[in-house]
Design a protein around this motif. Structure first.
Motif, PDB file in Angstrom:
ATOM      1  N   LEU A 247       0.843  -1.194   0.000  1.00  0.00           N
ATOM      2  CA  LEU A 247       0.000   0.000   0.000  1.00  0.00           C
ATOM      3  C   LEU A 247       0.878   1.244   0.000  1.00  0.00           C
ATOM      4  CD1 LEU A 247      -2.639  -1.052   2.691  1.00  0.00           C
ATOM      5  CD2 LEU A 247      -2.894  -1.190   0.211  1.00  0.00           C
ATOM      6  N   THR A 248       0.311   2.344  -0.428  1.00  0.00           N
ATOM      7  CA  THR A 248       1.022   3.610  -0.342  1.00  0.00           C
ATOM      8  C   THR A 248       1.128   4.038   1.123  1.00  0.00           C
ATOM      9  OG1 THR A 248      -1.023   4.869  -0.600  1.00  0.00           O
ATOM     10  CG2 THR A 248       0.177   4.279  -2.614  1.00  0.00           C
ATOM     11  N   PRO A 249       2.152   4.797   1.485  1.00  0.00           N
ATOM     12  CA  PRO A 249       2.285   5.207   2.896  1.00  0.00           C
ATOM     13  C   PRO A 249       1.056   5.905   3.462  1.00  0.00           C
ATOM     14  CG  PRO A 249       4.328   5.630   1.728  1.00  0.00           C
ATOM     15  CD  PRO A 249       3.334   5.193   0.694  1.00  0.00           C
ATOM     16  N   PRO A 250       0.378   6.830   2.751  1.00  0.00           N
ATOM     17  CA  PRO A 250      -0.836   7.420   3.339  1.00  0.00           C
ATOM     18  C   PRO A 250      -1.945   6.394   3.571  1.00  0.00           C
ATOM     19  CG  PRO A 250       0.004   8.813   1.579  1.00  0.00           C
ATOM     20  CD  PRO A 250       0.764   7.534   1.503  1.00  0.00           C
ATOM     21  N   GLN A 251      -2.136   5.456   2.626  1.00  0.00           N
ATOM     22  CA  GLN A 251      -3.161   4.432   2.809  1.00  0.00           C
ATOM     23  C   GLN A 251      -2.804   3.504   3.965  1.00  0.00           C
ATOM     24  OE1 GLN A 251      -3.563   2.411  -0.929  1.00  0.00           O
ATOM     25  NE2 GLN A 251      -4.518   4.150  -1.961  1.00  0.00           N
ATOM     26  N   ARG A 252      -1.539   3.142   4.069  1.00  0.00           N
ATOM     27  CA  ARG A 252      -1.106   2.252   5.151  1.00  0.00           C
ATOM     28  C   ARG A 252      -1.306   2.928   6.509  1.00  0.00           C
ATOM     29  NH1 ARG A 252       4.810   1.491   4.622  1.00  0.00           N
ATOM     30  NH2 ARG A 252       4.166   1.439   2.450  1.00  0.00           N
ATOM     31  N   LEU A 255      -5.088   3.113   7.340  1.00  0.00           N
ATOM     32  CA  LEU A 255      -5.610   1.798   7.701  1.00  0.00           C
ATOM     33  C   LEU A 255      -5.151   1.391   9.086  1.00  0.00           C
ATOM     34  CD1 LEU A 255      -7.146  -0.744   6.674  1.00  0.00           C
ATOM     35  CD2 LEU A 255      -4.934  -1.627   5.927  1.00  0.00           C
ATOM     36  N   LEU A 256      -3.902   1.666   9.418  1.00  0.00           N
ATOM     37  CA  LEU A 256      -3.385   1.291  10.732  1.00  0.00           C
ATOM     38  C   LEU A 256      -4.042   2.097  11.843  1.00  0.00           C
ATOM     39  CD1 LEU A 256      -1.356  -0.351  12.379  1.00  0.00           C
ATOM     40  CD2 LEU A 256       0.333   1.429  11.957  1.00  0.00           C
ATOM     41  N   LEU A 257      -4.246   3.391  11.622  1.00  0.00           N
ATOM     42  CA  LEU A 257      -4.866   4.217  12.658  1.00  0.00           C
ATOM     43  C   LEU A 257      -6.330   3.868  12.863  1.00  0.00           C
ATOM     44  CD1 LEU A 257      -3.308   7.716  11.872  1.00  0.00           C
ATOM     45  CD2 LEU A 257      -2.784   6.227  13.795  1.00  0.00           C
ATOM     46  N   TYR A 258      -7.048   3.599  11.778  1.00  0.00           N
ATOM     47  CA  TYR A 258      -8.495   3.369  11.894  1.00  0.00           C
ATOM     48  C   TYR A 258      -8.798   1.930  12.309  1.00  0.00           C
ATOM     49  CZ  TYR A 258     -13.460   3.824  10.803  1.00  0.00           C
ATOM     50  OH  TYR A 258     -14.826   3.865  10.895  1.00  0.00           O
ATOM     51  N   THR A 276     -11.289  14.890   5.878  1.00  0.00           N
ATOM     52  CA  THR A 276     -12.030  13.670   6.176  1.00  0.00           C
ATOM     53  C   THR A 276     -12.402  12.895   4.916  1.00  0.00           C
ATOM     54  OG1 THR A 276     -12.882  14.726   8.188  1.00  0.00           O
ATOM     55  CG2 THR A 276     -14.036  12.759   7.404  1.00  0.00           C
ATOM     56  N   PRO A 277     -12.884  13.527   3.817  1.00  0.00           N
ATOM     57  CA  PRO A 277     -13.146  12.743   2.598  1.00  0.00           C
ATOM     58  C   PRO A 277     -11.901  12.070   2.032  1.00  0.00           C
ATOM     59  CG  PRO A 277     -14.285  14.855   2.507  1.00  0.00           C
ATOM     60  CD  PRO A 277     -13.387  14.912   3.688  1.00  0.00           C
ATOM     61  N   ALA A 278     -10.762  12.774   2.068  1.00  0.00           N
ATOM     62  CA  ALA A 278      -9.535  12.160   1.562  1.00  0.00           C
ATOM     63  C   ALA A 278      -9.122  10.964   2.418  1.00  0.00           C
ATOM     64  CB  ALA A 278      -8.412  13.191   1.520  1.00  0.00           C
ATOM     65  N   THR A 279      -9.265  11.084   3.727  1.00  0.00           N
ATOM     66  CA  THR A 279      -8.926   9.968   4.609  1.00  0.00           C
ATOM     67  C   THR A 279      -9.861   8.790   4.387  1.00  0.00           C
ATOM     68  OG1 THR A 279      -8.137  11.569   6.245  1.00  0.00           O
ATOM     69  CG2 THR A 279      -8.537   9.325   7.000  1.00  0.00           C
ATOM     70  N   ALA A 280     -11.149   9.073   4.200  1.00  0.00           N
ATOM     71  CA  ALA A 280     -12.101   7.991   3.919  1.00  0.00           C
ATOM     72  C   ALA A 280     -11.779   7.296   2.595  1.00  0.00           C
ATOM     73  CB  ALA A 280     -13.519   8.552   3.895  1.00  0.00           C
ATOM     74  N   ASN A 281     -11.382   8.069   1.604  1.00  0.00           N
ATOM     75  CA  ASN A 281     -11.011   7.469   0.323  1.00  0.00           C
ATOM     76  C   ASN A 281      -9.778   6.585   0.462  1.00  0.00           C
ATOM     77  OD1 ASN A 281     -11.000   6.929  -2.404  1.00  0.00           O
ATOM     78  ND2 ASN A 281      -9.997   8.841  -2.965  1.00  0.00           N
ATOM     79  N   ARG A 282      -8.779   7.037   1.205  1.00  0.00           N
ATOM     80  CA  ARG A 282      -7.596   6.216   1.425  1.00  0.00           C
ATOM     81  C   ARG A 282      -7.944   4.932   2.168  1.00  0.00           C
ATOM     82  NH1 ARG A 282      -3.621  11.031   3.751  1.00  0.00           N
ATOM     83  NH2 ARG A 282      -3.405  12.209   1.783  1.00  0.00           N
ATOM     84  N   LEU A 283      -8.803   5.041   3.164  1.00  0.00           N
ATOM     85  CA  LEU A 283      -9.182   3.867   3.938  1.00  0.00           C
ATOM     86  C   LEU A 283      -9.926   2.848   3.081  1.00  0.00           C
ATOM     87  CD1 LEU A 283      -9.305   2.512   6.721  1.00  0.00           C
ATOM     88  CD2 LEU A 283     -11.406   3.793   7.163  1.00  0.00           C
ATOM     89  N   LEU A 284     -10.850   3.316   2.254  1.00  0.00           N
ATOM     90  CA  LEU A 284     -11.601   2.400   1.396  1.00  0.00           C
ATOM     91  C   LEU A 284     -10.686   1.723   0.378  1.00  0.00           C
ATOM     92  CD1 LEU A 284     -14.856   4.491   0.771  1.00  0.00           C
ATOM     93  CD2 LEU A 284     -14.543   2.550   2.312  1.00  0.00           C
ATOM     94  N   ALA A 286      -7.483   1.147   0.718  1.00  0.00           N
ATOM     95  CA  ALA A 286      -6.627   0.205   1.433  1.00  0.00           C
ATOM     96  C   ALA A 286      -7.391  -1.072   1.776  1.00  0.00           C
ATOM     97  CB  ALA A 286      -6.079   0.858   2.697  1.00  0.00           C
ATOM     98  N   ARG A 287      -8.623  -0.933   2.246  1.00  0.00           N
ATOM     99  CA  ARG A 287      -9.424  -2.123   2.543  1.00  0.00           C
ATOM    100  C   ARG A 287      -9.702  -2.942   1.289  1.00  0.00           C
ATOM    101  NH1 ARG A 287     -14.181  -0.087   6.719  1.00  0.00           N
ATOM    102  NH2 ARG A 287     -12.883   0.023   8.611  1.00  0.00           N
ATOM    103  N   ALA A 288      -9.948  -2.270   0.182  1.00  0.00           N
ATOM    104  CA  ALA A 288     -10.197  -3.001  -1.062  1.00  0.00           C
ATOM    105  C   ALA A 288      -8.950  -3.758  -1.505  1.00  0.00           C
ATOM    106  CB  ALA A 288     -10.646  -2.028  -2.150  1.00  0.00           C
ATOM    107  N   ALA A 289      -7.778  -3.151  -1.345  1.00  0.00           N
ATOM    108  CA  ALA A 289      -6.543  -3.831  -1.730  1.00  0.00           C
ATOM    109  C   ALA A 289      -6.278  -5.042  -0.837  1.00  0.00           C
ATOM    110  CB  ALA A 289      -5.369  -2.856  -1.665  1.00  0.00           C
ATOM    111  N   VAL A 290      -6.536  -4.915   0.445  1.00  0.00           N
ATOM    112  CA  VAL A 290      -6.334  -6.040   1.358  1.00  0.00           C
ATOM    113  C   VAL A 290      -7.342  -7.147   1.066  1.00  0.00           C
ATOM    114  CG1 VAL A 290      -6.378  -6.742   3.773  1.00  0.00           C
ATOM    115  CG2 VAL A 290      -5.311  -4.592   3.138  1.00  0.00           C
ATOM    116  N   ALA A 291      -8.607  -6.790   0.823  1.00  0.00           N
ATOM    117  CA  ALA A 291      -9.631  -7.799   0.538  1.00  0.00           C
ATOM    118  C   ALA A 291      -9.381  -8.503  -0.791  1.00  0.00           C
ATOM    119  CB  ALA A 291     -11.011  -7.146   0.539  1.00  0.00           C
ATOM    120  N   ALA A 292      -8.782  -7.804  -1.770  1.00  0.00           N
ATOM    121  CA  ALA A 292      -8.493  -8.440  -3.056  1.00  0.00           C
ATOM    122  C   ALA A 292      -7.413  -9.505  -2.915  1.00  0.00           C
ATOM    123  CB  ALA A 292      -8.072  -7.383  -4.070  1.00  0.00           C
ATOM    124  N   ARG A 293      -6.429  -9.262  -2.055  1.00  0.00           N
ATOM    125  CA  ARG A 293      -5.362 -10.238  -1.864  1.00  0.00           C
ATOM    126  C   ARG A 293      -5.710 -11.275  -0.807  1.00  0.00           C
ATOM    127  NH1 ARG A 293      -0.207  -8.527  -3.171  1.00  0.00           N
ATOM    128  NH2 ARG A 293       0.417 -10.543  -2.267  1.00  0.00           N
TER     129      ARG A 293
END
Length: 410
Positions: A247-252, A255-258, A276-284, A286-293
């Motif tokens: 993941l990119t550092p902002p997404q990682r 995800l770790l904080l939330y 807040t919208p940018a953080t929500a986008n990064r979180l979504l 990151a979750r999609a990338a983890v769920a895909a793998r």
């Protein structure tokens, strides 16, 4: 037209204490008042203040909670007193009562400690709006001394450092870098301890500093961090760590904080310095990338448990707080001496320049001029093409006559 008087509200800390004393969550209070949970949290933190009908409803709710807490406190105090009396009576026999009380034995200490415990319960449970008569303090009571800066720093370090090292390991995938990041963050906190001690969230301040140092792109140029470290032994842990590092550092970080630390979305956005919208986008993402793998981790609850397990498998230990404080002081002394040495060198260079610089103007050599028809001497320069041909012609011809002319006597 007269306005209705505004209902008084207790301080923000008192609002939170009343809610916790009544065993209510922020969501339950929000449902009673008719607002969102985030609004109640802002009211208790002092960021916002309710107005209008919401203020009236919130004030009435706090008054009812204060009355309920006062009633519960009176009942609990009576029960504690009865329990203490029964305990003392059971431990003492009629013959031993008078000698032990006269000598100040262990039973008297137990009764006094229990009595202080009951008085403390009355003080903490009854709201500030309800006046309570302060009991007379015992003669041997002494006010507690406040913690020194070193003791407060050690308490914060012992509370945050072990978990923060594991979190930073999930953020970087490197054990040594995780320990170094946490130590550097606490060293900076000790250098700015008055600022950190007065911060509303000292743990968040240190966590943000450690994350910023761990995610610095300059670590890639350090020789000790050019090669990857050994991955975890378990295959599932290794797969999850590889997905996190992709993941990119902002997404990682989001995800770790939330999902790892458990912060809500506004707090995660504030700590990552993003909207807040940018953080929500990064979180979504990151979750999609983890769920895909890893499809088994599509549930956020399961992802949280797996992150905690992955961080707990690695035995990462932080240094002692005294070692960190000493390192911070040594680093501060080093940079102070370096700044002083640089200033002295700059002053010396400036003084040497002022000493050796010319004190008057020296004009440059002017070009030559024709004086009384005599042209100025011309410095030798490159020959033209015509002059080069003449020189070659003269050198090619044979010269006749003596090589040297010498005067002959008459």
């Amino acid at each position: 037209m007269t306005q209705s008087p505004v209902s008084p509200l207790p301080p923000p800390k008192e609002r939170r204490r009343l809610r916790e004393a009544a065993s209510l969550t922020q969501a339950q209070v929000a449902a009673r008042v008719g607002v969102s949970r985030e609004t109640v949290r802002d009211w208790e933190n002092g960021r916002t203040t309710p107005r209008g009908r919401r203020r009236e409803a919130y004030a009435h709710l706090l008054v009812s909670l204060a009355e309920q807490t006062a009633e519960m406190t009176a009942v609990s105090t009576a029960e504690i007193t009865a329990e203490i009396t029964a305990e003392i009576t059971a431990k003492k026999s009629p013959e031993e009562t008078e000698p032990q009380e006269a000598m100040g034995g262990r039973d008297m200490t137990v009764g006094q400690g229990a009595r202080e415990r009951a008085e403390t319960a009355v003080r903490t449970a009854v709201p500030a709006a309800v006046p309570v008569a302060d009991p007379a303090p015992p003669p041997e009571a002494r006010p507690e001394r406040p913690l020194s800066p070193a003791q407060a720093f050690d308490a914060l370090y012992a509370f945050c450092a072990p978990a923060l090292v594991r979190q930073t390991y999930l953020l970087t995938g490197r054990r040594e870098l995780a320990r170094e990041s946490v130590e550097r963050a606490f060293e900076l906190a000790w250098q700015r301890w008055p600022e950190v001690a007065c911060d509303p969230d000292p743990a968040g301040w240190v966590r943000a500093t450690a994350y910023d140092f761990a995610l610095s792109p300059w670590h890639r140029f350090r020789p000790r961090y050019r090669h990857p470290e050994p991955p975890p032994s378990d295959a599932s842990d290794r797969a999850l760590l590889n997905v996190l590092l992709e993941l990119t550092p902002p997404q990682r970080r989001a995800l770790l904080l939330y999902d790892g630390v458990g912060l809500d979305l506004p707090e995660t956005a504030a700590e990552t310095e993003a909207t807040t919208p940018a953080t929500a986008n990064r979180l979504l993402n990151a979750r999609a990338a983890v769920a895909a793998r890893l499809p088994d981790l599509s549930d956020p609850t399961e992802l949280h448990h797996r992150l905690v397990e992955l961080a707990s498998t690695e035995r990462l230990r932080a240094a002692k707080p005294a070692v960190v404080r000493d390192g911070s002081e040594r680093r501060a002394r080093f940079w102070t001496r370096a700044a002083i040495a640089f200033t002295v060198a700059l002053i010396g260079t400036t003084a040497l320049t002022l000493r050796t610089a010319p004190t008057q103007y020296e004009p440059p050599v002017p070009p030559g001029e024709t004086v009384l028809g005599v042209p100025p001497r011309v410095a030798p320069g490159p020959l033209s093409e015509k002059d080069q041909k003449l020189r070659a012609k003269l050198r090619a011809k044979m010269q006749h006559g003596p090589e040297r002319l010498a005067p002959q006597p008459q």
